[in-house]
Design an enzyme around this catalytic site. Structure first.
Site, PDB file in Angstrom:
ATOM      1  N   GLU A 118       0.879  -1.181  -0.051  1.00 28.93           N
ATOM      2  CA  GLU A 118      -0.008  -0.006  -0.081  1.00 28.93           C
ATOM      3  C   GLU A 118       1.038   1.239   0.115  1.00 28.93           C
ATOM      4  OE1 GLU A 118      -2.795  -0.495   3.205  1.00 28.93           O
ATOM      5  OE2 GLU A 118      -4.032  -1.802   1.917  1.00 28.93           O
ATOM      6  N   GLU A 166      -6.786  -7.900  -1.080  1.00 29.56           N
ATOM      7  CA  GLU A 166      -6.981  -7.812   0.322  1.00 29.56           C
ATOM      8  C   GLU A 166      -8.712  -7.413   0.337  1.00 29.56           C
ATOM      9  OE1 GLU A 166      -5.059  -5.569   3.042  1.00 29.56           O
ATOM     10  OE2 GLU A 166      -3.265  -5.825   2.381  1.00 29.56           O
TER      11      GLU A 166
END
Ligand SMILES: [Zn+2]
Length: 666
Positions: A148, A304
Site C-alpha cells: 500500500e 485484500e
C-alpha cells in the site's frame, strides 16, 4: 511470464507472529476451506534483517517449506513497507518529514522517505536477497513489492530530489516561474535552490489546499514518481534473479496520492485492497473494481478484503451472512482473478486485533465467518481455472485522471464541496443501475473503442487532449462533459479566451460565469419536454454557440438560460452538463446520451439485480447478484437456466434472496 493456474484463494498470513505449534493447526483449518494461497512476509523486515549486515531467513524458509508441502500458490512480499528500528536509530533520514514539517521517529508503517539513499539501498538489497533465495521456489506465484504505497515526505532529501525533478521537466527557472505563475504574490524564483516542498511551512493552505496549485500538483507528480522509483528498484532487483514470476503491489482504488495509470505500466498485474464501509453504495465498489481493471485493461487480483469486519473505519459493521460471498462474486464479476483476505489469522495485539480474519480469536473453524469462507472456497475450487483471464467489455468509457483529481481538489473556489470521485461516481451509478458495463479509462485511452465517453469535471485539459476528443467526436463519438471542464492546462493555468477553453468549439457553448450554490440552495432544470429536475453545487451561466439547449435554469437571475446542452460536431455529439443534476435530471440526460450512442443494458428487462458478463474462449459467464437489501424477482433472461455455482434453477418471477449470487454460462 508465469500465469496463475487457478484462482488464488487465501490472503495475508503472518505465522511469524505466532508460535510454531499454531502453524500446523492453521494448515489443517485452511484445508477445510480449500484455501490455496498465502501472502507472506509483508511486514517482516525487522525479523529477516535484524541488523545492518545481518540477515536471517531461517523462519521464512520454514514458512515457505510448509506452504510448499500444502501446495500453496505463494504471494511473496518484499517486507519493505515498515522500517526496522535499527535503521531509524542509525539513519534518522529514512523516516519521513510530514506536512507540518516534523521529522518522524521510529513507528507506524509506510513510513520511509522515498528519496532517502539509505532506504533505497536497503530496500533494494532486501528485494535482491529474497529473489536470490526464493526466485526459483516452485510455489512462488507472485511478487508483492512493499505494501500500500502512499503518503508523502517533505524532508530535505525530498526537496533536493524535487529540484532535480523540476529542472529535468522545465529546463530553466524562467520556465518554472511561467508554469507555476510565480510572479503572483511576488513568488518569483531566481534559482532552482529557491524551490521548497509545498507543505504547511510554505505554500500549503491546510492539507487540502494550496496557494500555488502548479507547485503542489507537480509535487504530487514527483511524490508519485518517487515511490514508483522505489517500486521499480525493488522490481528490478527481483528481476535479476527471477524473470518469470509476475510482480505487483497492492493499490487502493481511487487513493488520491499516486497516479495509478502511470504505476500500472510498471506492474505485471494490478492488485488492490477493497474495504468498502457499511454505507458504501455497491455502485461505488463496482466503479473501483472497474478502475482497477481499467489500469491495465486486464483482470486484476483482489489482494485484500476482510472476511468479516474492518477495524479502522468509524463503524465497523459485520458483513452480514452471505455478504462476503456476494461481495467476492461481485469482485470476480468485474474482473478479479483472485480472492484474498486480510488476514488469515487474527492478530493477538496492536491496532489490527479487531480486524476480522479467516481464523478469529476463538482459534477454530467453528465460526460463522469460517463457514462462509469455506463455502466460497469450495465454489472457487469447483470452478478451477474456468474464469481466469476472462474479459469484461464495455461500450461506455468514463475518464479517470489523477492530474485532474489533484487539480480540481486543489482549486481554491468556486465551491469547497467540489470533490473529484463523487462527481464521477454519480455518472457511473446511472450505468451501474441499468446494467450497462463501463470501463474506467485514462485520458490517453483509445476513445474509438467506445460508443460514448463520459468526462465530468475534465478540469485539466492537457496538451493533445483537445485534438484527441475532437477526433473522437468527429468520427461519430458521443462525448459528455460539463462544469469545471476545460478550465486549466497541465500546469493549472487557465486556458484564456472563455470557458470551457479548448472544449469550447467541441461543446458549442461559452460558459461565462460559474455560480456556487450552498448545500441548502438548489435551482431547477426545466427540460424542453416539460420535465423538471433539481440541480445544485455549481451552475455555469452558458451562451449557446451552435449547441442546442436541452434544459434551462428555472430560477435566479440566469433563469431561462441554458444549463444542459447538446452540440453536433462532425458526425458525433457533445453533451455539456453545466450543473449537478439530481437523479431525475441525470437520468433524463443520460437516457438521451444512450439513445444517441445506441447503448443498451446487458438485459432487456428492468431489474434491480446486478448483471455482469465476462467472456473467455467463446463462452459468456453471466453473474446475477442481488445486492439490494431485499428479495428481487428473477428475470426472464436467466429463468429456467442452471446456475453453475450451486446448480440452482429459478423460474421467472421466483425471488432471489438478498446476497443471492448466480453464475450462468452460455
Ligand atoms: Zn523525504
Amino acid at each position: 511470464m508465469k500465469d496463475f493456474k487457478r484462482m488464488l484463494y487465501g490472503g495475508d498470513y503472518n505465522p511469524n507472529q505466532w508460535p510454531r505449534e499454531i502453524w500446523d493447526e492453521d494448515m489443517r483449518i485452511f484445508r477445510l476451506a480449500d484455501i490455496n494461497s498465502a501472502t507472506v512476509n509483508v511486514f517482516s523486515w525487522a525479523k529477516i534483517q535484524p541488523g545492518e549486515d545481518e540477515y536471517d531467513f531461517a523462519e521464512l524458509d520454514e514458512i515457505m517449506e510448509m506452504l510448499k508441502k500444502e501446495n500453496y500458490d505463494i504471494v511473496l512480499a518484499t517486507s519493505t513497507a515498515a522500517l526496522p528500528a535499527w535503521m531509524v536509530r542509525r539513519y534518522p533520514e529514512v523516516a519521513r518529514v510530514d506536512y507540518e514539517g516534523l521529522r518522524h521517529k521510529f513507528g507506524q508503517r509506510h513510513n520511509a522517505c522515498p528519496n532517502s539513499p539509505v532506504f533505497q539501498k536497503f530496500s533494494r538489497r532486501m528485494a535482491q536477497k529474497l529473489a536470490e533465495r526464493y526466485g526459483d521456489h516452485p510455489n512462488l506465484a507472485c511478487w508483492h513489492i512493499s505494501n500500500e504505497y502512499g503518503g508523502e515526505c517533505y524532508c530535505e532529501n525530498c526537496e533536493k530530489a524535487f529540484r532535480v525533478w523540476v529542472k529535468k521537466k522545465y529546463g530553466t527557472i524562467d520556465a518554472v516561474n511561467k508554469a507555476w505563475n510565480m510572479h503572483f504574490w511576488g513568488h518569483t524564483l531566481y534559482d532552482f535552490d529557491d524551490i521548497v516542498a509545498p507543505n504547511a511551512l510554505s505554500d500549503g493552505i491546510g492539507y487540502e489546499k494550496t496557494a500555488f496549485a502548479g507547485i503542489s500538483i507537480d509535487y504530487r507528480r514527483f511524490m508519485s514518481d518517487s515511490m514508483l522509483e522505489n517500486f521499480k528498484a525493488e522490481r528490478d532487483a527481483v528481476r535479476e534473479f527471477d524473470k518469470e514470476t509476475p510482480v505487483t503491489t497492492n493499490l487502493m482504488g481511487s487513493y488520491k496520492g499516486l497516479d495509478y495509470f502511470k504505476w500500472a505500466k510498471e506492474m505485471d498485474i494490478v492488485s488492490w485492497d477493497n474495504y468498502p464501509a457499511y454505507d458504501t453504495p455497491w455502485s461505488s465498489t463496482a466503479m473501483h473494481h472497474d478502475l482497477m481493471r481499467g489500469l491495465k485493461d486486464k483482470p486484476f487480483m483482489l489482494m485484500e478484503q476482510t472476511p468479516s469486519q474492518q477495524n479502522w473505519q468509524r463503524y465497523n459493521s459485520l458483513k452480514r451472512p452471505g455478504q462476503m460471498r456476494a461481495q467476492s462474486w461481485q469482485t470476480v464479476a468485474h474482473g478479479a482473478d483472485t480472492i484474498q483476505f486480510f488476514q488469515l489469522r487474527r492478530s493477538v495485539g496492536a491496532c489490527e486485533k479487531f480486524h476480522g480474519a479467516v481464523i478469529e480469536h476463538s482459534g477454530t473453524e467453528n465460526t460463522r465467518v469460517f463457514r462462509e469462507v469455506a463455502e466460497l472456497g469450495h465454489e472457487l475450487k469447483a470452478l478451477g481455472d474456468t474464469l481466469l483471464g476472462a474479459k469484461n467489455s464495455a461500450k461506455v468509457g468514463i475518464i479517470f485522471d489523477w492530474d485532474n483529481y489533484w487539480g480540481l481538489e486543489y482549486a481554491v473556489g468556486p465551491s469547497a464541496d467540489l470533490k473529484y470521485v463523487p462527481q464521477l461516481q454519480q455518472y457511473y451509478a446511472y450505468f451501474y443501475e441499468r446494467n450497462i458495463p463501463v470501463d474506467m479509462i485514462p485520458v490517453d485511452a483509445d476513445f474509438t473503442k467506445y460508443s460514448a465517453v463520459v468526462a465530468p469535471v475534465l478540469y485539466m485539459v492537457k496538451d493533445g487532449m483537445q485534438e484527441a476528443l475532437e477526433n473522437y467526436v468527429n468520427q461519430g463519438g458521443i462525448l459528455l462533459t460539463g462544469f469545471m471542464s476545460g478550465l486549466v492546462d497541465q500546469s493549472d493555468n487557465v486556458h484564456l479566451g472563455g470557458y470551457p477553453g479548448p472544449l469550447r468549439k467541441l461543446c458549442g457553448i461559452w460558459a461565462e460565469e460559474i455560480d456556487a450554490l450552498a448545500p441548502e440552495q438548489t435551482n431547477v432544470l426545466k427540460f424542453t419536454d416539460g420535465t423538471d429536475a433539481a440541480c445544485s453545487l455549481l451552475c455555469d451561466i452558458i451562451h449557446l454557440e451552435g449547441a442546442e439547449s436541452l434544459a434551462n435554469y428555472g430560477s435566479d437571475f440566469y433563469k431561462d438560460t441554458p444549463a444542459v446542452t447538446k452540440n453536433a460536431f462532425g458526425t458525433g455529439k457533445v453533451y455539456y452538463v453545466g450543473t449537478k443534476p439530481d437523479a431525475v435530471g441525470l437520468r433524463k440526460i443520460l437516457d438521451m446520451l444512450c439513445a444517441d450512442a445506441d447503448i443498451k443494458p446487458l438485459v432487456g428487462e428492468e431489474t434491480k439485480l446486478e448483471i455482469a458478463c465476462r467472456e473467455k474462449d467463446g463462452k459468456r459467464y453471466w453473474f446475477v447478484l442481488n445486492l439490494t437489501g431485499k428479495p428481487q424477482p428473477m428475470i426472464g433472461a436467466f429463468a429456467d437456466k442452471t446456475d453453475i455455482l450451486k446448480g440452482r434453477t429459478l423460474k421467472a418471477g421466483e425471488m432471489l434472496e438478498n446476497w443471492d449470487t448466480l453464475l450462468y454460462v452460455e
